[in-house]
Design an enzyme around this catalytic site. Structure first.
Site, PDB file in Angstrom:
ATOM      1  N   SER A 137       9.367  -2.256   8.806  1.00  8.61           N
ATOM      2  CA  SER A 137       7.933  -2.318   8.514  1.00  8.61           C
ATOM      3  C   SER A 137       7.776  -3.048   7.197  1.00  8.61           C
ATOM      4  CB  SER A 137       7.381  -0.891   8.366  1.00  8.61           C
ATOM      5  OG  SER A 137       6.087  -0.901   7.782  1.00  8.61           O
ATOM      6  N   TYR A 150       6.607   7.631   4.093  1.00 14.69           N
ATOM      7  CA  TYR A 150       6.843   6.594   5.102  1.00 14.69           C
ATOM      8  C   TYR A 150       7.519   5.386   4.462  1.00 14.69           C
ATOM      9  CZ  TYR A 150       5.813   3.251   8.855  1.00 14.69           C
ATOM     10  OH  TYR A 150       5.912   2.307   9.845  1.00 14.69           O
TER      11      TYR A 150
END
Ligand code: 8X3
Length: 252
Positions: A137, A150
């Site tokens: 990501s 995250y």
């Protein structure tokens, strides 16, 4: 006709994983779809020309090892592993975040990749032309407020890709990392906000065209079909309206 090359996709029940399974099937791969939700992957597998659904939780190491045994006994080779399973829980600041959220994110985004990669590496190496894809990501390459757990986990996924590439240098296995930015899927934001539709919708509000799961699957399909000697180390992909993790153009 020679046997198709086999690609394993984790988190194939929806979003980027499902789109990647479709895309790799279109590229001629036999695809093994894994995810926790059996019904979803079975339905998708039935739509594809040469696909198998195998219900699996990538955080369950024993189950992952059993899956690797299953592949060994049913397939001549495995050429591609797409580590896509992952996700975010919450946007709490570091000062208040719940450690159990952080633990869960580390489990799936980091240890899930580790479990799958360790279990399938012998087969990928034995194929003589293996590819490991880590769907990380942009959260693995820079932080943002509320991203904490995250962002930490996706940095972990990035580090797995970087380290593994060093360690496998000289082996017939490529390690690719694809780092998507804002992708509008049915579940990513909804899961992050624990089913709160309104908060999930706000993530994409006013953004002209967030990426779609198909946009990301397109990059995976492209990267894994380059000639074997070409290693796409890292591909960062964002919508045009997103210049960085913290700069997004919103209309209206
Ligand atoms: C998803 C991108 O910006 O929500 O992996 O962290 S972001």
């Amino acid at each position: 006709m020679p046997d198709r090359r086999t690609a394993v996709v984790t988190g194939a029940s929806s979003g980027i994983g499902a789109a990647t399974a479709r895309r790799l099937a279109a590229e001629g791969f036999a695809v093994v779809l894994t995810a926790r939700r059996a019904e979803r992957i079975e339905k998708l597998a039935a739509e594809l020309p040469d696909a198998e659904a195998y219900p699996l939780d990538v955080t369950d190491r024993a189950a992952v090892n059993a899956f690797a045994d299953h592949l060994r006994s049913t397939r001549p080779s495995v050429e591609v592993l797409v580590n896509n399973a992952g996700g975010a829980l919450g946007t709490d600041p570091v000062a208040h975040a719940d450690p159990s959220d952080w633990r869960a994110m580390y489990e799936v985004n980091v240890l899930g990749v580790l479990n799958m990669t360790q279990a399938l590496l012998p087969a990928l190496t034995a194929s003589g032309d293996g590819t490991v894809v880590v769907l990380s990501s942009t959260a693995g390459h820079g932080t943002y407020e509320g991203g904490g757990g995250y962002v930490a986990a996706k940095h972990g996924a990035h580090v797995i890709a970087e380290t593994l590439r060093l360690e496998l240098c000289g082996e017939p296995v490529r390690v690719l990392e694809i780092a998507p930015g804002m992708v509008q899927t049915e579940e990513f934001a909804l899961t992050r906000f624990r089913g709160d539709q309104e908060r999930a919708a706000k993530v994409y509000q006013g953004v002209a065209q967030p990426l779609t799961a198909e946009d990301v699957a397109d990059t995976v399909g492209w990267a894994v079909t380059r000639p074997s000697h070409v290693n796409i180390d890292l591909l960062v992909v964002r919508p045009r309206a997103q210049a960085s993790n913290t700069k997004v153009h919103r209309e209206g």
